[in-house]
Design a protein around this motif. Structure first.
Motif, PDB file in Angstrom:
ATOM      1  N   ALA A 274       0.822  -1.210   0.000  1.00  0.00           N
ATOM      2  CA  ALA A 274       0.000   0.000   0.000  1.00  0.00           C
ATOM      3  C   ALA A 274       0.857   1.261   0.000  1.00  0.00           C
ATOM      4  CB  ALA A 274      -0.937  -0.005   1.205  1.00  0.00           C
ATOM      5  N   VAL A 275       1.922   1.256   0.777  1.00  0.00           N
ATOM      6  CA  VAL A 275       2.817   2.420   0.863  1.00  0.00           C
ATOM      7  C   VAL A 275       3.542   2.619  -0.461  1.00  0.00           C
ATOM      8  CG1 VAL A 275       4.854   3.379   2.003  1.00  0.00           C
ATOM      9  CG2 VAL A 275       3.126   2.152   3.351  1.00  0.00           C
ATOM     10  N   PHE A 276       4.044   1.515  -1.025  1.00  0.00           N
ATOM     11  CA  PHE A 276       4.755   1.571  -2.305  1.00  0.00           C
ATOM     12  C   PHE A 276       3.843   2.086  -3.412  1.00  0.00           C
ATOM     13  CE2 PHE A 276       6.676  -0.835  -6.023  1.00  0.00           C
ATOM     14  CZ  PHE A 276       7.769   0.011  -6.143  1.00  0.00           C
ATOM     15  N   LEU A 277       2.607   1.602  -3.412  1.00  0.00           N
ATOM     16  CA  LEU A 277       1.635   2.028  -4.417  1.00  0.00           C
ATOM     17  C   LEU A 277       1.316   3.512  -4.278  1.00  0.00           C
ATOM     18  CD1 LEU A 277      -0.291   1.312  -6.720  1.00  0.00           C
ATOM     19  CD2 LEU A 277      -1.969   0.576  -5.012  1.00  0.00           C
ATOM     20  N   ARG A 278       1.157   3.973  -3.046  1.00  0.00           N
ATOM     21  CA  ARG A 278       0.803   5.366  -2.786  1.00  0.00           C
ATOM     22  C   ARG A 278       1.884   6.314  -3.315  1.00  0.00           C
ATOM     23  NH1 ARG A 278       0.420   5.558   2.981  1.00  0.00           N
ATOM     24  NH2 ARG A 278      -1.089   3.901   2.571  1.00  0.00           N
ATOM     25  N   ILE A 279       3.138   5.994  -3.051  1.00  0.00           N
ATOM     26  CA  ILE A 279       4.246   6.837  -3.518  1.00  0.00           C
ATOM     27  C   ILE A 279       4.279   6.888  -5.045  1.00  0.00           C
ATOM     28  CG2 ILE A 279       6.765   7.048  -3.604  1.00  0.00           C
ATOM     29  CD1 ILE A 279       6.826   5.743  -0.800  1.00  0.00           C
ATOM     30  N   ASN A 280       4.092   5.727  -5.668  1.00  0.00           N
ATOM     31  CA  ASN A 280       4.101   5.656  -7.131  1.00  0.00           C
ATOM     32  C   ASN A 280       3.006   6.499  -7.761  1.00  0.00           C
ATOM     33  OD1 ASN A 280       6.259   3.866  -8.153  1.00  0.00           O
ATOM     34  ND2 ASN A 280       5.323   2.359  -6.820  1.00  0.00           N
ATOM     35  N   MET A 281       1.806   6.465  -7.183  1.00  0.00           N
ATOM     36  CA  MET A 281       0.685   7.194  -7.763  1.00  0.00           C
ATOM     37  C   MET A 281       0.852   8.712  -7.612  1.00  0.00           C
ATOM     38  SD  MET A 281      -1.154   5.015  -9.297  1.00  0.00           S
ATOM     39  CE  MET A 281       0.469   4.315  -9.672  1.00  0.00           C
ATOM     40  N   ILE A 282       1.476   9.144  -6.548  1.00  0.00           N
ATOM     41  CA  ILE A 282       1.747  10.575  -6.368  1.00  0.00           C
ATOM     42  C   ILE A 282       2.694  11.068  -7.463  1.00  0.00           C
ATOM     43  CG2 ILE A 282       2.829  12.301  -4.870  1.00  0.00           C
ATOM     44  CD1 ILE A 282       1.760  10.681  -2.474  1.00  0.00           C
ATOM     45  N   VAL A 283       3.735  10.290  -7.732  1.00  0.00           N
ATOM     46  CA  VAL A 283       4.687  10.641  -8.794  1.00  0.00           C
ATOM     47  C   VAL A 283       3.991  10.612 -10.161  1.00  0.00           C
ATOM     48  CG1 VAL A 283       6.826   9.995  -9.963  1.00  0.00           C
ATOM     49  CG2 VAL A 283       6.646   9.785  -7.473  1.00  0.00           C
ATOM     50  N   ALA A 284       3.099   9.635 -10.369  1.00  0.00           N
ATOM     51  CA  ALA A 284       2.379   9.529 -11.643  1.00  0.00           C
ATOM     52  C   ALA A 284       1.494  10.751 -11.887  1.00  0.00           C
ATOM     53  CB  ALA A 284       1.531   8.256 -11.661  1.00  0.00           C
ATOM     54  N   ILE A 285       0.872  11.251 -10.846  1.00  0.00           N
ATOM     55  CA  ILE A 285       0.027  12.446 -10.971  1.00  0.00           C
ATOM     56  C   ILE A 285       0.859  13.636 -11.444  1.00  0.00           C
ATOM     57  CG2 ILE A 285      -1.291  14.162  -9.644  1.00  0.00           C
ATOM     58  CD1 ILE A 285      -2.350  11.811  -7.948  1.00  0.00           C
ATOM     59  N   VAL A 286       2.054  13.789 -10.876  1.00  0.00           N
ATOM     60  CA  VAL A 286       2.957  14.865 -11.297  1.00  0.00           C
ATOM     61  C   VAL A 286       3.350  14.698 -12.767  1.00  0.00           C
ATOM     62  CG1 VAL A 286       5.225  15.914 -10.934  1.00  0.00           C
ATOM     63  CG2 VAL A 286       3.860  15.192  -8.960  1.00  0.00           C
ATOM     64  N   ALA A 287       3.625  13.438 -13.168  1.00  0.00           N
ATOM     65  CA  ALA A 287       4.028  13.165 -14.548  1.00  0.00           C
ATOM     66  C   ALA A 287       2.916  13.498 -15.540  1.00  0.00           C
ATOM     67  CB  ALA A 287       4.440  11.696 -14.684  1.00  0.00           C
ATOM     68  N   PHE A 288       1.681  13.156 -15.196  1.00  0.00           N
ATOM     69  CA  PHE A 288       0.549  13.480 -16.074  1.00  0.00           C
ATOM     70  C   PHE A 288       0.365  14.987 -16.172  1.00  0.00           C
ATOM     71  CE2 PHE A 288      -1.075   9.057 -15.806  1.00  0.00           C
ATOM     72  CZ  PHE A 288      -1.388   8.885 -17.146  1.00  0.00           C
ATOM     73  N   ALA A 289       0.593  15.694 -15.072  1.00  0.00           N
ATOM     74  CA  ALA A 289       0.477  17.152 -15.090  1.00  0.00           C
ATOM     75  C   ALA A 289       1.483  17.758 -16.063  1.00  0.00           C
ATOM     76  CB  ALA A 289       0.686  17.705 -13.682  1.00  0.00           C
ATOM     77  N   ILE A 290       2.687  17.170 -16.122  1.00  0.00           N
ATOM     78  CA  ILE A 290       3.724  17.667 -17.031  1.00  0.00           C
ATOM     79  C   ILE A 290       3.295  17.491 -18.488  1.00  0.00           C
ATOM     80  CG2 ILE A 290       6.089  17.281 -17.855  1.00  0.00           C
ATOM     81  CD1 ILE A 290       6.846  16.498 -15.007  1.00  0.00           C
ATOM     82  N   ILE A 291       2.650  16.357 -18.794  1.00  0.00           N
ATOM     83  CA  ILE A 291       2.240  16.056 -20.168  1.00  0.00           C
ATOM     84  C   ILE A 291       1.334  17.141 -20.746  1.00  0.00           C
ATOM     85  CG2 ILE A 291       0.625  14.562 -21.452  1.00  0.00           C
ATOM     86  CD1 ILE A 291       2.039  12.173 -20.423  1.00  0.00           C
ATOM     87  N   PHE A 292       0.516  17.755 -19.894  1.00  0.00           N
ATOM     88  CA  PHE A 292      -0.470  18.728 -20.378  1.00  0.00           C
ATOM     89  C   PHE A 292       0.170  19.961 -21.024  1.00  0.00           C
ATOM     90  CE2 PHE A 292      -3.297  16.758 -16.992  1.00  0.00           C
ATOM     91  CZ  PHE A 292      -4.023  16.022 -17.913  1.00  0.00           C
ATOM     92  N   PHE A 293       1.361  20.351 -20.567  1.00  0.00           N
ATOM     93  CA  PHE A 293       1.945  21.581 -21.100  1.00  0.00           C
ATOM     94  C   PHE A 293       3.311  21.392 -21.755  1.00  0.00           C
ATOM     95  CE2 PHE A 293       3.395  21.331 -16.667  1.00  0.00           C
ATOM     96  CZ  PHE A 293       4.756  21.559 -16.798  1.00  0.00           C
ATOM     97  N   ALA A 294       3.915  20.216 -21.621  1.00  0.00           N
ATOM     98  CA  ALA A 294       5.270  19.999 -22.141  1.00  0.00           C
ATOM     99  C   ALA A 294       5.310  20.004 -23.661  1.00  0.00           C
ATOM    100  CB  ALA A 294       5.834  18.687 -21.603  1.00  0.00           C
ATOM    101  N   VAL A 295       6.298  20.676 -24.219  1.00  0.00           N
ATOM    102  CA  VAL A 295       6.513  20.672 -25.670  1.00  0.00           C
ATOM    103  C   VAL A 295       7.954  20.268 -26.006  1.00  0.00           C
ATOM    104  CG1 VAL A 295       4.726  22.375 -26.213  1.00  0.00           C
ATOM    105  CG2 VAL A 295       7.024  23.150 -25.607  1.00  0.00           C
TER     106      VAL A 295
END
Length: 384
Positions: A274-295
């Motif tokens: 559960a802890v490992f999954l939680r950390i991974n999903m937080i990082v994934a949210i940041v990565a998806f946020a980057i996709i929205f504006f990255a060129v």
């Protein structure tokens, strides 16, 4: 020493079967080539992955019933044969209808394989090692996903026919079938005689945690399939890449998944899932946020790699939590969780529709919502 040797003899063909399981991700790179070859729009092209993953909703429970009759090993062998035939079809007969039939068969074979292979692992591995072993299986599966786009790209550039990828995967599938066929698995012969039915399986959804885990499977598969198919589109739109070059974007995603699954199989021996999954999903949210504006190319590649890395262990963690939550109903749980793989058929066309009407960013926005749900799910089962 003899026991270790026997365990290794069983482990290798079982892991090779996980490689065959990963062949289903050929649908991602294939969709992009087929879209180009037959001049399909995004919505029509999304039918192809839908034809793969739709069958997970239909054949999962019947496969659980079949396992009780003939055993898990025989069920796995049947699945590999169906997968092998599905790979031959689009190479021998390349037209749109043959492609649809081929990927439907690939979906059926993969459904049977996923429902039966995971419980087969559970029957030969102790419960405490199940999460890490399933994660290692996902690592092997990810290798197939990773090399697929590379083989297709090389085949297209060097030999003028991307469909040679099917020939390669047919050879591997045949090897997996023969190796597993000659390998005795005593634990499978001593299987329980519980009779799985549609009713006994679907009734499990009344359990709140099982329902939430089921939805978690739906969403993580949806993320995987959409990243597989949408990443090349993202690179073509943002960076102006050709179809052949952009196909390597899928390999980047699966390379990160491969690395994530490999490292995860060791980390999960020390860290709570559960802890490992939680950390991974937080990082994934940041990565998806980057996709929205990255060129910039490096920023897009980084975000895609981070999503692949952080999503690598989600499936195996959710699956192992479900099996350990109700260990006395292994076949039913496996059938139900793999039924959730139909998320690839549900999320993908929705994302395709959003991308067509609102732009590609809207499709990635749907995937971000899926990640947020999994993050919340990790908080739920960590209390159990």
């Amino acid at each position: 020493m003899n026991n270790k040797s026997n365990s290794l003899k069983v482990f290798i063909p079982v892991m090779l079967s996980f490689f065959v399981m990963g062949i289903v991700d050929v649908v991602g790179v294939s969709t992009n080539y087929i879209r180009q070859d037959f001049s399909l729009d995004d919505l029509t092209a999304s039918i192809i992955p839908m034809m793969v993953f739709l069958w997970f909703a239909i054949f999962s429970i019947p496969t659980g019933m079949l396992m009780n009759r003939i055993g898990r090993k025989k069920t796995v062998l049947i699945a590999i044969i169906i997968s092998l035939l599905s790979l031959l079809l689009p190479y021998l007969f390349y037209n749109f209808y043959a492609v649809i039939i081929a990927f439907a068969l690939l979906g059926i074979g993969n459904t049977i394989l996923q429902v039966s292979l995971n419980p087969l692992v559970a029957s030969i591995v102790s419960g405490e090692k199940l999460a890490s072993t399933l994660t290692f299986g996902q690592f092997v599966k990810a290798i197939a996903s990773f090399v697929g786009p590379i083989i297709a790209s090389v085949a297209a550039k060097q030999y003028g026919d991307w469909r040679l990828i099917f020939v390669v995967f047919v050879a591997v599938s045949l090897l997996a079938f023969m190796w597993l066929y000659i390998t005795p698995i005593k634990a499978d012969e001593e299987r329980e005689n519980n009779q799985t039915t549609f009713g006994s399986t679907l009734t499990l959804l009344k359990d709140n945690l099982i329902l939430q885990l089921f939805l978690g499977i739906v969403f993580i598969v949806g993320i995987d399939v959409c990243m597989n198919t949408n990443t090349p589109q993202l690179l073509m739109q943002r960076l102006g890449m050709t179809t052949d070059d952009a196909a390597l974007g899928s390999s980047l995603y699966f390379a990160a998944r491969t690395l994530g699954a490999f490292l995860g199989s060791f980390i999960l021996m020390k860290c709570k899932p559960a802890v490992f999954l939680r950390i991974n999903m937080i990082v994934a949210i940041v990565a998806f946020a980057i996709i929205f504006f990255a060129v910039e190319q490096w920023l897009l590649f980084l975000s895609v790699a981070l999503i692949g890395f952080t999503c690598a262990n989600v499936f195996s963690i959710i699956f192992s939590v479900a099996l350990q939550y109700k260990p006395q109903q292994t076949n039913e749980i496996s059938s139900l969780m793999i039924m959730g793989v139909a998320g690839g058929a549900i999320i993908t066309p929705i994302a395709g529709l959003l991308s067509k009407n609102m732009g590609l960013a809207a499709g990635f926005g749907l995937l971000l919502l899926c990640v947020i749900y999994i993050l919340l799910l990790s908080l739920k089962f960590s209390k159990k």
